[in-house]
Design a protein around this motif. Sequence first.
Motif, short mmCIF file in Angstrom:
data_model
loop_
_atom_site.label_atom_id
_atom_site.label_comp_id
_atom_site.label_asym_id
_atom_site.label_seq_id
_atom_site.Cartn_x
_atom_site.Cartn_y
_atom_site.Cartn_z
N GLN A 226 9.94 -1.90 -4.56
CA GLN A 226 10.65 -0.65 -4.34
C GLN A 226 9.76 0.58 -4.43
O GLN A 226 10.20 1.66 -4.10
N GLY A 227 8.53 0.44 -4.87
CA GLY A 227 7.64 1.59 -4.97
C GLY A 227 7.69 2.22 -6.34
O GLY A 227 8.74 2.30 -6.98
N TRP B 169 8.40 -6.59 0.00
CA TRP B 169 7.92 -5.33 -0.55
C TRP B 169 8.72 -4.96 -1.79
O TRP B 169 9.95 -5.15 -1.83
N TYR C 56 3.24 0.69 -3.56
CA TYR C 56 4.12 -0.43 -3.26
C TYR C 56 3.35 -1.74 -3.40
O TYR C 56 2.22 -1.85 -2.91
#
Length: 124
Positions: free
Chosen positions: A116-117, A114, A92
């Motif tokens: 979304q990964g 953050w 992330y």
Amino acid sequence: QLQASGGGLVQAGGSLRLSCAASDRTFSRYTMAWFRQAPGKEREFVAGFRSGGNTFYENSVKGRFTISRDNAEKTVNPQMNSLQPADTAVYYCAAAQAVLIVSTIRDGRQYQYWGQGTKVTVSS
């Protein structure tokens, strides 16, 4: 907003380059970082980049990962070399609207935004 990309499947010893693109025009002021979370484990800091140019790495990736930042393109990109199965995780990217002090840069709670990964799988 943060958009992460670049994950995938790679054999041990291989390389991947992740990318995180930001949309905020004040990107250059942010502290940017990458974290990862492996299955069944807590999220951990991987690498970070303060707006002044200082970089920070988690001990297990030092010498293997290199993080770069392009304020004009608003991206922060870790080049990950010599990947190992232990690097398998969802990665992330994160951004903090401040120049974090050194003692807090590894604390995920300091980051307001953050991505979304992106999943990285390293096979043995």
